[in-house]
Write an enzyme that holds these catalytic residues in place. Structure first.
Site, PDB file in Angstrom:
ATOM      1  N   ARG A 265       0.882  -1.110  -0.094  1.00  9.94           N
ATOM      2  CA  ARG A 265      -0.246  -0.021  -0.013  1.00  9.94           C
ATOM      3  C   ARG A 265       0.907   1.175   0.018  1.00  9.94           C
ATOM      4  O   ARG A 265       1.796   1.658   0.678  1.00  9.94           O
ATOM      5  CB  ARG A 265      -0.999   0.032   1.119  1.00  9.94           C
ATOM      6  CG  ARG A 265      -1.900  -0.999   1.357  1.00  9.94           C
ATOM      7  CD  ARG A 265      -2.846  -0.964   2.273  1.00  9.94           C
ATOM      8  NE  ARG A 265      -3.646  -2.266   2.343  1.00  9.94           N
ATOM      9  CZ  ARG A 265      -4.589  -2.394   3.028  1.00  9.94           C
ATOM     10  NH1 ARG A 265      -5.222  -1.447   3.852  1.00  9.94           N
ATOM     11  NH2 ARG A 265      -5.328  -3.611   2.936  1.00  9.94           N
ATOM     12  N   ARG A 280       2.379   1.286  10.600  1.00 14.30           N
ATOM     13  CA  ARG A 280       1.907   1.510   9.286  1.00 14.30           C
ATOM     14  C   ARG A 280       3.056   1.507   8.361  1.00 14.30           C
ATOM     15  O   ARG A 280       4.038   2.004   8.251  1.00 14.30           O
ATOM     16  CB  ARG A 280       1.493   2.971   9.133  1.00 14.30           C
ATOM     17  CG  ARG A 280       1.076   3.207   7.630  1.00 14.30           C
ATOM     18  CD  ARG A 280      -0.591   3.696   7.796  1.00 14.30           C
ATOM     19  NE  ARG A 280      -0.565   4.847   7.086  1.00 14.30           N
ATOM     20  CZ  ARG A 280      -1.301   5.941   7.370  1.00 14.30           C
ATOM     21  NH1 ARG A 280      -2.018   6.005   8.666  1.00 14.30           N
ATOM     22  NH2 ARG A 280      -1.600   6.923   6.591  1.00 14.30           N
ATOM     23  N   GLU A 352      -6.036  -1.063  14.841  1.00 17.54           N
ATOM     24  CA  GLU A 352      -6.873  -1.806  14.030  1.00 17.54           C
ATOM     25  C   GLU A 352      -6.329  -3.102  13.364  1.00 17.54           C
ATOM     26  O   GLU A 352      -5.138  -2.817  12.896  1.00 17.54           O
ATOM     27  CB  GLU A 352      -7.449  -0.815  12.693  1.00 17.54           C
ATOM     28  CG  GLU A 352      -8.627  -1.668  11.948  1.00 17.54           C
ATOM     29  CD  GLU A 352      -8.700  -0.867  10.845  1.00 17.54           C
ATOM     30  OE1 GLU A 352      -8.717   0.490  10.672  1.00 17.54           O
ATOM     31  OE2 GLU A 352      -9.049  -1.340   9.719  1.00 17.54           O
ATOM     32  N   SER A 355     -10.814  -5.883   9.698  1.00 18.83           N
ATOM     33  CA  SER A 355     -12.039  -5.153   9.159  1.00 18.83           C
ATOM     34  C   SER A 355     -12.775  -6.304   8.483  1.00 18.83           C
ATOM     35  O   SER A 355     -12.284  -7.039   7.539  1.00 18.83           O
ATOM     36  CB  SER A 355     -11.494  -4.108   8.269  1.00 18.83           C
ATOM     37  OG  SER A 355     -12.432  -3.369   7.752  1.00 18.83           O
ATOM     38  N   ARG A 394       0.394  -5.042  13.176  1.00 14.39           N
ATOM     39  CA  ARG A 394      -0.193  -4.641  14.495  1.00 14.39           C
ATOM     40  C   ARG A 394      -0.231  -5.615  15.447  1.00 14.39           C
ATOM     41  O   ARG A 394      -0.348  -5.427  16.728  1.00 14.39           O
ATOM     42  CB  ARG A 394      -1.315  -3.801  14.254  1.00 14.39           C
ATOM     43  CG  ARG A 394      -1.152  -2.440  13.343  1.00 14.39           C
ATOM     44  CD  ARG A 394      -2.258  -1.922  12.914  1.00 14.39           C
ATOM     45  NE  ARG A 394      -1.945  -0.804  12.033  1.00 14.39           N
ATOM     46  CZ  ARG A 394      -2.842  -0.081  11.255  1.00 14.39           C
ATOM     47  NH1 ARG A 394      -4.152  -0.548  11.235  1.00 14.39           N
ATOM     48  NH2 ARG A 394      -2.674   0.632  10.177  1.00 14.39           N
TER      49      ARG A 394
END
Length: 426
Positions: A265, A280, A352, A355, A394
């Site tokens: 990403r 990140r 997070e 999802s 994470r």
RNA sequence: GGAGGGGUGGCAGAGCGGUUGAAUGCACUGGUCUUGAAAACCAGCGUGCCCUCGCGGGUACCGUGGGUUCGAUUCCCACCCCCUCCGCCA
């Protein structure tokens, strides 16, 4: 995308949904309806002209066959005007069609009725908090310090070799990564009943469009222009596209896939302490779950899929909370979405890690993934869902921080030990 | 990368300028027959879009995109994919 005919018949519901998602400007709907009217008018004219042309051709064929060559030639002479008309009308119809399609892609999915209204992260509902946050009798370190002390991850050399956000996992760090991937995949496949997939990490444009990364979110993906390919931002892209343009047998549903992949990403944007360490990255590992189900089952599946993701956190013994995302924080294609956030003891904040979303038919319509309901001729679009179980970085951060010991080592949770091959890191 | 072969309906497989949405077989659906089942026989059986309250009608689609033609599944061009052989390569 939504069903054009449905939009035509329920414009107010679409406007309402867009407003709920926080999109002020709903005039796309009006432009779409107008473009659709134009398109249908053009199409009727075109088809009428084509019908006339077909009639003439048929007559000519018959005349030729019965040897009346001259009459045939007369008819042929008459066709040039009609040909010209068809050519022009084709052009107009094509343009109208393209306009409609482009506008249709700008209309977001309709949020499910159980989704709370809201404008952003602050309006997400915390639906539950699970597990115990550990009480430390020493000052817990953030994961980047733990990994530095134990030599697990080399951020600096990653920056040298590739760039920021591309770390090297080294020695026990690499082994931990591999152990977690194996454990997550086993949980999904052996216990969850998901079929394990190893997908390609590059996809073509059609696939990127199919799951909705294109045309809007091209900034998200790394691109290989020479070959017109994209590095996958998530395994969702190749795995969902796996069944693109197919008609599935009703008995094969639900189809459940799990896949590990590296994810790439670009994440252009913010830097600072919130992106420090593993928070990140531009490249990271993730195990993804994807399901194709009958429409009537999709909301039940959303819950079971969420359970499947939560089970991973439970197995690791990490405290986490479950969020039901509000309309404004949900994204373009989702109808309903949960996030799972793990507690970072060293940073004292939620991260997070998963999802889980129901797209209903929004993706499948774009990808033309259909099935034939029993006793029915007509095909219908399946519903697609996906969820992370889990994103690794994470999780690793929370794991290192949660299980760190006063002497600097990390005592792994019991279920992870056989995969890692030892009880302790360090 | 080079040479050759091929891409047609759910599958198999014909067609190779004219009424072909496409033979035939299998699969599937309904019916006849049968105590029941099988077999046999009869009929039906692609998708998108447009028009229509409906019956129904029209149009497009034979890998994709262009072209030739009054008319293309059939001819021409480009591209994509698959198979075989050669080369290269982990």
């Amino acid at each position: 995308m939504l069903d054009l005919q449905w939009v035509r018949e329920h414009p107010d519901q679409v406007r309402n949904a867009m407003a709920r998602k926080g999109l002020e400007n709903t005039d796309v709907v009006d432009r779409l309806l107008e473009a659709d009217r134009t398109r249908r008018a053009e199409l009727s004219e075109l088809q009428e002209a084509q019908a006339r042309s077909n009639d003439v051709s048929r007559e000519i064929g018959e005349l030729m066959k019965s040897g009346r060559k001259e009459e045939a030639n007369d008819r042929i002479a008459e066709t040039s005007l009609l040909k010209k008309e068809i050519r022009e009308r084709e052009e107009a119809a094509r343009a109208a069609e393209a306009t409609v399609n482009a506008l249709l892609l700008e209309v977001p999915n309709i949020p499910h009725e159980t989704v709370p209204d809201g404008s952003g992260a602050k309006d997400n509902e915390v639906v539950g908090e699970f597990g115990e946050r550990r009480k430390f009798d020493f000052e817990p370190l953030p994961h980047w310090e733990i990994s530095e002390n134990l030599g697990l991850i080399d951020f600096d050399r990653g920056s040298k070799v590739t760039g920021a956000g591309f770390p090297f996992f080294v020695g026990p760090g690499a082994k931990l990564e591999r152990a977690l991937i194996a454990m997550f995949l086993d949980l999904a496949s052996d216990e969850g009943g998901y079929t394990e997939i190893q997908p390609p990490l590059l996809v073509n444009e059609d696939s990127a469009r199919g799951t909705g990364q294109l045309p809007d979110k091209e900034d998200l993906m790394y691109e290989v222009p020479r070959d017109e390919l994209y590095l996958v931002p998530t395994a969702e892209v190749p795995v969902t596209n796996l069944l693109r343009d197919e008609i599935l047998e009703s008995e094969t549903l639900p189809i459940k896939y799990c896949a590990y992949s590296a994810c790439f990403r670009r994440e252009a944007g913010s830097y600072g302490k919130h992106v420090r360490g593993l928070n990140r990255l531009h490249q990271f590992d993730k195990v993804e779950l994807v399901q194709f189900v009958k429409p009537e089952d999709s909301y039940e599946t959303l819950e079971t899929m969420r359970d499947d993701a939560e089970r991973v956190l439970q197995r690791l013994g990490l405290p986490y909370r479950r969020l039901l995302m509000c309309t404004g924080d949900m994204g373009f294609s989702q109808a309903k979405k949960y996030d799972l956030e793990v507690w970072s003891a060293g940073q004292e904040r939620w991260l997070e890690v998963s999802s889980i979303s129901n797209f209903e038919a929004f993706q499948s319509r774009r990808m033309r993934i259909r099935y034939r309901p029993q006793g029915q001729q007509k095909t219908e679009f399946v519903h697609t869902l996906n969820g992370s179980a889990l994103a690794l970085p994470r999780t690793v951060a929370a794991l290192l921080e949660h299980y760190q010991q006063a002497n600097g080592t990390v005592l792994l949770p019991e279920p992870l030990r056989p995969y890692y091959g030892a009880d302790t890191i360090g």
